[in-house]
Write an enzyme that holds these catalytic residues in place. Sequence first.
Site, PDB file in Angstrom:
ATOM      1  N   ASP A   1       4.471   0.396  12.003  1.00  0.00           N
ATOM      2  CA  ASP A   1       3.228  -0.175  11.468  1.00  0.00           C
ATOM      3  C   ASP A   1       3.015  -1.632  11.887  1.00  0.00           C
ATOM      4  O   ASP A   1       1.986  -2.230  11.553  1.00  0.00           O
ATOM      5  CB  ASP A   1       3.202  -0.070   9.929  1.00  0.00           C
TER       6      ASP A   1
ATOM      7  N   ARG B   1      -8.883  -0.229   4.861  1.00  0.00           N
ATOM      8  CA  ARG B   1      -8.046   0.790   4.222  1.00  0.00           C
ATOM      9  C   ARG B   1      -6.725   0.193   3.762  1.00  0.00           C
ATOM     10  O   ARG B   1      -6.146   0.654   2.779  1.00  0.00           O
ATOM     11  CB  ARG B   1      -7.752   1.943   5.208  1.00  0.00           C
TER      12      ARG B   1
ATOM     13  N   CYS C   1      -4.472  12.345  13.134  1.00  0.00           N
ATOM     14  CA  CYS C   1      -5.321  11.164  13.024  1.00  0.00           C
ATOM     15  C   CYS C   1      -5.149  10.357  14.293  1.00  0.00           C
ATOM     16  O   CYS C   1      -4.493  10.805  15.233  1.00  0.00           O
ATOM     17  CB  CYS C   1      -4.953  10.349  11.790  1.00  0.00           C
TER      18      CYS C   1
ATOM     19  N   LYS D   1       0.836  -1.213   0.000  1.00  0.00           N
ATOM     20  CA  LYS D   1       0.000   0.000   0.000  1.00  0.00           C
ATOM     21  C   LYS D   1       0.861   1.250   0.000  1.00  0.00           C
ATOM     22  O   LYS D   1       0.633   2.173  -0.789  1.00  0.00           O
ATOM     23  CB  LYS D   1      -0.896   0.000   1.248  1.00  0.00           C
ATOM     24  N   ASN D   2       1.857   1.268   0.885  1.00  0.00           N
ATOM     25  CA  ASN D   2       2.618   2.511   1.055  1.00  0.00           C
ATOM     26  C   ASN D   2       3.651   2.745  -0.047  1.00  0.00           C
ATOM     27  O   ASN D   2       4.249   3.819  -0.126  1.00  0.00           O
ATOM     28  CB  ASN D   2       3.267   2.549   2.442  1.00  0.00           C
TER      29      ASN D   2
ATOM     30  N   ARG E   1       1.012  14.202  13.424  1.00  0.00           N
ATOM     31  CA  ARG E   1       1.437  14.044  12.025  1.00  0.00           C
ATOM     32  C   ARG E   1       1.578  15.354  11.234  1.00  0.00           C
ATOM     33  O   ARG E   1       0.829  15.626  10.290  1.00  0.00           O
ATOM     34  CB  ARG E   1       0.512  13.052  11.312  1.00  0.00           C
TER      35      ARG E   1
ATOM     36  N   ARG F   1      -4.298  10.183   4.396  1.00  0.00           N
ATOM     37  CA  ARG F   1      -3.232  11.175   4.477  1.00  0.00           C
ATOM     38  C   ARG F   1      -2.241  11.089   3.322  1.00  0.00           C
ATOM     39  O   ARG F   1      -1.583  12.069   2.993  1.00  0.00           O
ATOM     40  CB  ARG F   1      -2.466  11.010   5.787  1.00  0.00           C
TER      41      ARG F   1
HETATM   42  N1  EPU Z   1       7.155  14.194  10.851  1.00  0.00           N
HETATM   43  C1  EPU Z   1       7.451  15.508  11.119  1.00  0.00           C
HETATM   44  N2  EPU Z   1       7.305  16.429  10.118  1.00  0.00           N
HETATM   45  C2  EPU Z   1       6.882  16.068   8.881  1.00  0.00           C
HETATM   46  C3  EPU Z   1       6.593  14.743   8.597  1.00  0.00           C
HETATM   47  C4  EPU Z   1       6.740  13.812   9.614  1.00  0.00           C
HETATM   48  O1  EPU Z   1       7.840  15.844  12.227  1.00  0.00           O
HETATM   49  O2  EPU Z   1       6.777  16.962   8.019  1.00  0.00           O
HETATM   50  C5  EPU Z   1       7.296  13.181  11.897  1.00  0.00           C
HETATM   51  C6  EPU Z   1       6.010  12.405  12.155  1.00  0.00           C
HETATM   52  O3  EPU Z   1       5.169  13.055  13.066  1.00  0.00           O
HETATM   53  C7  EPU Z   1       6.558  11.100  12.671  1.00  0.00           C
HETATM   54  C8  EPU Z   1       7.842  10.910  11.867  1.00  0.00           C
HETATM   55  O4  EPU Z   1       8.207  12.212  11.421  1.00  0.00           O
HETATM   56  O5  EPU Z   1       6.886  11.219  14.032  1.00  0.00           O
HETATM   57  C9  EPU Z   1       7.744   9.995  10.692  1.00  0.00           C
HETATM   58  O6  EPU Z   1       6.609  10.330   9.882  1.00  0.00           O
HETATM   59  P1  EPU Z   1       6.579  10.091   8.324  1.00  0.00           P
HETATM   60  O7  EPU Z   1       6.433  11.383   7.622  1.00  0.00           O
HETATM   61  O8  EPU Z   1       7.705   9.198   7.925  1.00  0.00           O
HETATM   62  O9  EPU Z   1       5.200   9.299   8.125  1.00  0.00           O
HETATM   63  P2  EPU Z   1       4.300   9.352   6.842  1.00  0.00           P
HETATM   64  O10 EPU Z   1       5.143   9.495   5.648  1.00  0.00           O
HETATM   65  O11 EPU Z   1       3.180  10.311   7.057  1.00  0.00           O
HETATM   66  C10 EPU Z   1       4.378   6.791   6.354  1.00  0.00           C
HETATM   67  C11 EPU Z   1       3.380   5.684   6.219  1.00  0.00           C
HETATM   68  C12 EPU Z   1       2.800   5.351   7.585  1.00  0.00           C
HETATM   69  C13 EPU Z   1       3.952   4.941   8.501  1.00  0.00           C
HETATM   70  C14 EPU Z   1       5.007   6.050   8.560  1.00  0.00           C
HETATM   71  C15 EPU Z   1       6.228   5.687   9.362  1.00  0.00           C
HETATM   72  C16 EPU Z   1       2.524   6.054   3.992  1.00  0.00           C
HETATM   73  C17 EPU Z   1       1.392   6.429   3.117  1.00  0.00           C
HETATM   74  N3  EPU Z   1       2.324   6.108   5.312  1.00  0.00           N
HETATM   75  O12 EPU Z   1       3.657   7.897   6.881  1.00  0.00           O
HETATM   76  O13 EPU Z   1       1.931   4.239   7.398  1.00  0.00           O
HETATM   77  O14 EPU Z   1       3.469   4.686   9.798  1.00  0.00           O
HETATM   78  O15 EPU Z   1       5.426   6.370   7.224  1.00  0.00           O
HETATM   79  O16 EPU Z   1       6.828   4.566   8.834  1.00  0.00           O
HETATM   80  O17 EPU Z   1       3.579   5.686   3.504  1.00  0.00           O
HETATM   81  C18 EPU Z   1       0.084   2.857   7.808  1.00  0.00           C
HETATM   82  O18 EPU Z   1       0.281   2.303   6.715  1.00  0.00           O
HETATM   83  O19 EPU Z   1      -0.710   2.390   8.662  1.00  0.00           O
HETATM   84  C19 EPU Z   1       0.781   4.095   8.132  1.00  0.00           C
HETATM   85  C20 EPU Z   1       0.359   4.936   9.072  1.00  0.00           C
END
Ligand code: EPU
Length: 425
Positions: free
Chosen positions: A308, A400, A117, A22-23, A122, A93
């Site tokens: 995850d 999802r 969320c 998915k990701n 996030r 998201r």
């Molecule tokens: N963060 C910041 N600033 C940002 C972005 C992130 O401080 O601008 C922080 C977040 O709050 C968190 C950390 O950095 O503490 C990592 O967040 P990241 O941005 O890597 O998460 P994401 O890209 O929003 C993806 C996956 C998530 C998974 C996370 C961590 C996708 C679509 N989503 O989210 O997947 O938990 O990486 O590995 O790729 C899931 O599939 O259930 C899911 C939530």
Amino acid sequence: MDQFVIQGGSRLKGTVRIGGSKNAALPIMAATLLAEGPCVIRNVPDLMDVRTMSKLMGELGASVTRQPDGALRIVVEEESNSHARYELVSQMRAGICVLGPLLAKRRKARVSMPGGCAIGARPVNLHLRGLEALGAQIELQSGDIVATGKKLLGASVFLGGPFGSTVTGTANTMMAATLAEGTTVIECAACEPEIVDLADFLNAMGARVSGAGGPRLVIEGVQRLRGTEFAVIPDRIEAGTFMIAAAITNGEVALSQARLDHMVAVTDTLRQIGAIVDASDGGAVVSSTRRLNPVDVTTLPYPGFPTDLQAQAMALLCLADGNSAITEKIYPDRFIHVAELLRMGADIRKEGPTAIVTGVKRLIGAPVMASDLRASAALVLAGLVARGRTTVQRVYHIDRGYERIETKLQALGADIQRVNDKDSQ
Ligand code: EPU
């Protein structure tokens, strides 16, 4: 609303085919906005999030169709609307992943700020930092991120935050940089396999990205990108969930089309717990002896243990022979499942970003509520081994990110039914 009714106690046995990630699929779908010409993407799972992303892509002028062979064909037909609305981004998201491609290709983007969320706040500040480094002007208007940039220029940018790098922030910056003039260097880039897959996809479209899989990405901008064909990697989180399902039910499950090389931390943790994990041709076989050892688990960016799979690992450790400490270093508030596991007889004490799990002899079936995707999966796993009946409500969360999880579990011998709330009263 659907719910799962699970009668615990069956040992899982058989083979399960792991679907596409998915990701990885969601940012790759967004990246097709950069292409001139059709893209055909194979191994895209049929999930609610993929359908939501298809709808969003449709609003942005792309035609998205499932071909008879299951591949997704995406072709951008017109580029007049660059607004990703709140109604869609708030459901998923990963909608934020259209920001970089829209900006790079159309020179403007309006994407709703996703908001928090169930797993925490996030923020998206690092996404914006990446795009601003390339020369984008960004402002917030009525809850939307409005980004413009007549000409993006290659730059160096550091994408580390308080919890490490950002997966989708790296994706957004990398996608935007493919069409920028000059060379971009992303330091502290996310190293996840999903980022490598996206880089491979962009390169197949004609981009020049190197270093993916490491913390330093180098992107040399090109004039244009073409459509291409591509197959998405297997979903390491779905694979990990089924590995834990095998271990928690004392079963023996073969995973086909799984990438064990993407799951080194998970495999290591499961072996410490006492599961037997053997690599097989194109996958793995997981079985377990009766005794589960307690272990300490800390979630970390890749290649560390994935956040995850934290909730699912907790369900397993609820039945270990002693105390385990589970520390969340990515989303310190991602513990909503604790309260539900307690309703099933678990013994868990939370201290800040750590949960101390004391193993109990058995879990007891109960009505529980799904709160987010992975927490819901943990409740299903707990239900598979609990004594008696567990009902997991609000399974739309699990839909999802898991394709037909109940059908796959049934094929392995689990007693799990999807019923509509109304039918069950
Ligand atoms: N963060 C910041 N600033 C940002 C972005 C992130 O401080 O601008 C922080 C977040 O709050 C968190 C950390 O950095 O503490 C990592 O967040 P990241 O941005 O890597 O998460 P994401 O890209 O929003 C993806 C996956 C998530 C998974 C996370 C961590 C996708 C679509 N989503 O989210 O997947 O938990 O990486 O590995 O790729 C899931 O599939 O259930 C899911 C939530």
